[in-house]
Design a protein around this motif. Structure first.
Motif, PDB file in Angstrom:
ATOM      1  N   ASP A  95      51.980  16.768  35.762  1.00 21.76           N
ATOM      2  CA  ASP A  95      50.727  17.281  35.257  1.00 21.76           C
ATOM      3  C   ASP A  95      49.787  17.612  36.394  1.00 21.76           C
ATOM      4  OD1 ASP A  95      49.843  18.011  32.842  1.00 21.76           O
ATOM      5  OD2 ASP A  95      48.797  16.151  32.393  1.00 21.76           O
TER       6      ASP A  95
ATOM      7  N   ASN B 132      52.892   7.439  26.627  1.00 26.82           N
ATOM      8  CA  ASN B 132      53.221   7.697  28.033  1.00 26.82           C
ATOM      9  C   ASN B 132      53.251   6.402  28.841  1.00 26.82           C
ATOM     10  OD1 ASN B 132      53.567  10.429  27.772  1.00 26.82           O
ATOM     11  ND2 ASN B 132      51.454  10.937  28.311  1.00 26.82           N
TER      12      ASN B 132
ATOM     13  N   ARG C 160      55.080   9.926  31.633  1.00 25.41           N
ATOM     14  CA  ARG C 160      54.681  11.116  30.870  1.00 25.41           C
ATOM     15  C   ARG C 160      55.854  11.784  30.154  1.00 25.41           C
ATOM     16  NH1 ARG C 160      49.847  13.054  32.165  1.00 25.41           N
ATOM     17  NH2 ARG C 160      48.863  12.228  34.017  1.00 25.41           N
TER      18      ARG C 160
HETATM   19  C1  NAG Z   1      51.682  12.352  27.826  1.00 29.11           C
HETATM   20  O1  NAG Z   1      51.541  13.144  28.971  1.00 29.11           O
HETATM   21  C2  NAG Z   1      51.758  14.507  28.733  1.00 29.11           C
HETATM   22  C3  NAG Z   1      51.823  15.215  30.058  1.00 29.11           C
HETATM   23  O2  NAG Z   1      50.710  14.962  30.802  1.00 29.11           O
HETATM   24  C4  NAG Z   1      50.643  15.018  27.829  1.00 29.11           C
HETATM   25  O3  NAG Z   1      50.809  16.405  27.593  1.00 29.11           O
HETATM   26  C5  NAG Z   1      50.724  14.260  26.533  1.00 29.11           C
HETATM   27  O4  NAG Z   1      49.673  14.628  25.693  1.00 29.11           O
HETATM   28  C6  NAG Z   1      50.697  12.768  26.751  1.00 29.11           C
HETATM   29  N1  NAG Z   1      51.081  12.107  25.532  1.00 29.11           N
HETATM   30  C7  NAG Z   1      50.266  11.358  24.829  1.00 29.11           C
HETATM   31  C8  NAG Z   1      50.835  10.732  23.600  1.00 29.11           C
HETATM   32  O5  NAG Z   1      49.111  11.159  25.169  1.00 29.11           O
END
Ligand code: NAG
Ligand code: NAG
Ligand code: NAG
Length: 270
Positions: free
Chosen positions: A45, A71, A76
């Motif tokens: 990210d 995450n 992630r």
């Molecule tokens: C986990 O990380 C991803 C990549 O940064 C992000 O797009 C996603 O929304 C996150 N998932 C949650 C459940 O917050």
């Protein structure tokens, strides 16, 4: 002129990127295995404060505010990579561990001050690790590296974290989850999490071994099991001080021998 601009951007990139870590290599049978072979890869990210050029090298690390999301389980969107992750056969009673990633300007060893813990959870029988999210799993702790004195943390500048898998570990498929966090300021710890896939087989020597009870000291869920208010995550002022009240200035750790990590006690094979 153009050269000067590029050079200063590159310098800024190195300075920013180097402050993060990921655990990409499993260590098994005294061998460091290839990056992301036995470890679930993660999404990368870019952060809002990165310039467009910096975004070419986004970070494979957690955002500080994601402690309460899935995450936190393996990194992630790590479950996306579960079907592409191999499971390493590991004999119970031998050493396994993690090594940090050397890539994209990431620091070769642990950069941030803070502890490391390793947890495991067993896949229900018949469920391949590639299908196990770990979100609702019960995780038991198998390793912990904390402070070495009042002011310093063991993991700092080290790149390998190795422990002995108890000989009494019940055979089966497991997720092995490593977490490192920097207690930055209250409710704002930075988390670095990755998960390995392993298949535990009984020791080849020593005859019949009675399986232990890995959950004897209790278990925790990721996400959900940790609270920001835990004194091992939001460190009290007697333990962590900064030069200013909003904790943006450098952190000074003190009285660290009083530090108590979150989660249950380490299971040693009993
Ligand atoms: C986990 O990380 C991803 C990549 O940064 C992000 O797009 C996603 O929304 C996150 N998932 C949650 C459940 O917050
Ligand atoms: C580690 O060694 C054991 C015993 O020789 C073997 O069965 C296993 O496949 C090895 N694991 C890996 C990942 O090489
Ligand atoms: C914490 O450390 C500071 C600075 O070394 C010391 O003055 C203080 O007494 C310590 N507090 C406790 C509760 O141990």
């Amino acid at each position: 002129m153009r050269f000067i601009i590029l050079a200063s951007t590159a310098l800024a990139l190195v300075q920013e990127v180097i402050a993060h870590n990921a655990f990409s290599k499993l260590i098994v049978n005294k061998t460091v295995t290839p990056d992301w072979k036995y470890i679930r890869n993660t999404d990368y990210d870019a952060y809002w404060w990165q310039t467009p050029i910096d975004r070419v090298f986004p970070y494979p690390t957690m955002n500080q505010q994601e402690m309460e999301t899935t995450n936190m389980t393996c990194g992630r969107n790590a479950f996306k990579y579960a079907p592409y992750t191999y499971s390493a056969a590991v004999e119970a009673g031998t050493e396994i561990g993690f090594e940090t990633w050397v890539c994209c300007g990431l620091a070769p060893g642990i950069w941030h001050p803070g502890p490391i813990q390793i947890y495991m959870t067993k896949s229900p029988s018949g469920k391949p690790l590639g299908e196990l999210t770990g979100y609702d799993s019960e995780w038991f702790k198998v390793a912990y590296w904390g402070p070495i004195d009042e002011n310093h943390w063991y993991p700092q500048d080290k790149s390998q974290f190795i422990f002995t898998l108890p000989a009494t570990t019940p055979p089966g498929d497991y997720l092995v989850r490593i977490e490192h966090w920097m207690p930055l300021r209250p409710s704002y710890a930075q988390w670095y999490v990755n998960c390995a896939h392993i298949t535990v087989v009984a020791p080849s020597t020593g005859g019949e071994i009675k399986p232990g009870n890995p959950e004897i000291h209790g278990t925790v869920k990721f996400p959900g099991g940790y609270q920001f208010t835990h004194p091992g995550i939001s460190l009290p002022k007697e333990v962590q001080q900064t030069k200013n009240d909003d904790y943006t200035e450098s952190i000074i750790f003190q009285n660290l021998t009083r530090f108590e990590p979150p989660g249950p006690k380490v299971w040693k094979g009993e």
